[in-house]
Design a protein around this motif. Sequence first.
Motif, PDB file in Angstrom:
ATOM      1  N   THR A   1      -3.679  -5.913  -4.203  1.00  0.00           N
ATOM      2  CA  THR A   1      -4.434  -6.869  -4.118  1.00  0.00           C
ATOM      3  C   THR A   1      -3.727  -8.876  -3.727  1.00  0.00           C
TER       4      THR A   1
ATOM      5  N   TYR B   1       0.931  -1.361  -0.775  1.00  0.00           N
ATOM      6  CA  TYR B   1       0.033  -0.299  -0.153  1.00  0.00           C
ATOM      7  C   TYR B   1       0.442   1.663  -0.238  1.00  0.00           C
TER       8      TYR B   1
ATOM      9  N   ARG C   1       2.116   1.745  -3.461  1.00  0.00           N
ATOM     10  CA  ARG C   1       0.984   2.216  -3.957  1.00  0.00           C
ATOM     11  C   ARG C   1       1.014   0.863  -5.368  1.00  0.00           C
TER      12      ARG C   1
ATOM     13  N   TRP D   1      -0.294  -1.712  -7.088  1.00  0.00           N
ATOM     14  CA  TRP D   1      -1.910  -2.618  -6.921  1.00  0.00           C
ATOM     15  C   TRP D   1      -1.793  -4.083  -6.963  1.00  0.00           C
TER      16      TRP D   1
END
Length: 83
Positions: free
Chosen positions: A63, A54, A57, A59
């Motif tokens: 996930t 996170y 950043r 993704w």
Amino acid sequence: MNVAEILGLVGMLLLVGSWVPQTWETLKMRKCPLNLEFILIYFIASSLLTVYAYYLRDWIFITLNGLAAFQSGVNLYVKLVHG
């Protein structure tokens, strides 16, 4: 989407997908045959890596690790509650 992101996406789907049969069986049988220490370490590691991803950043790794933490968390919950 570039080649690196596609490779990451495919790897993420395969890795998270590998947990699906175990989690499904755990939920169906209400019993988790996995070693408690393994599940606990995996859950903590995936949760920490989700936070790390996170901050980056990223993704794909957010996930991946979020879903891995969720699925191992389900297995951990069943193991602690139902044995």
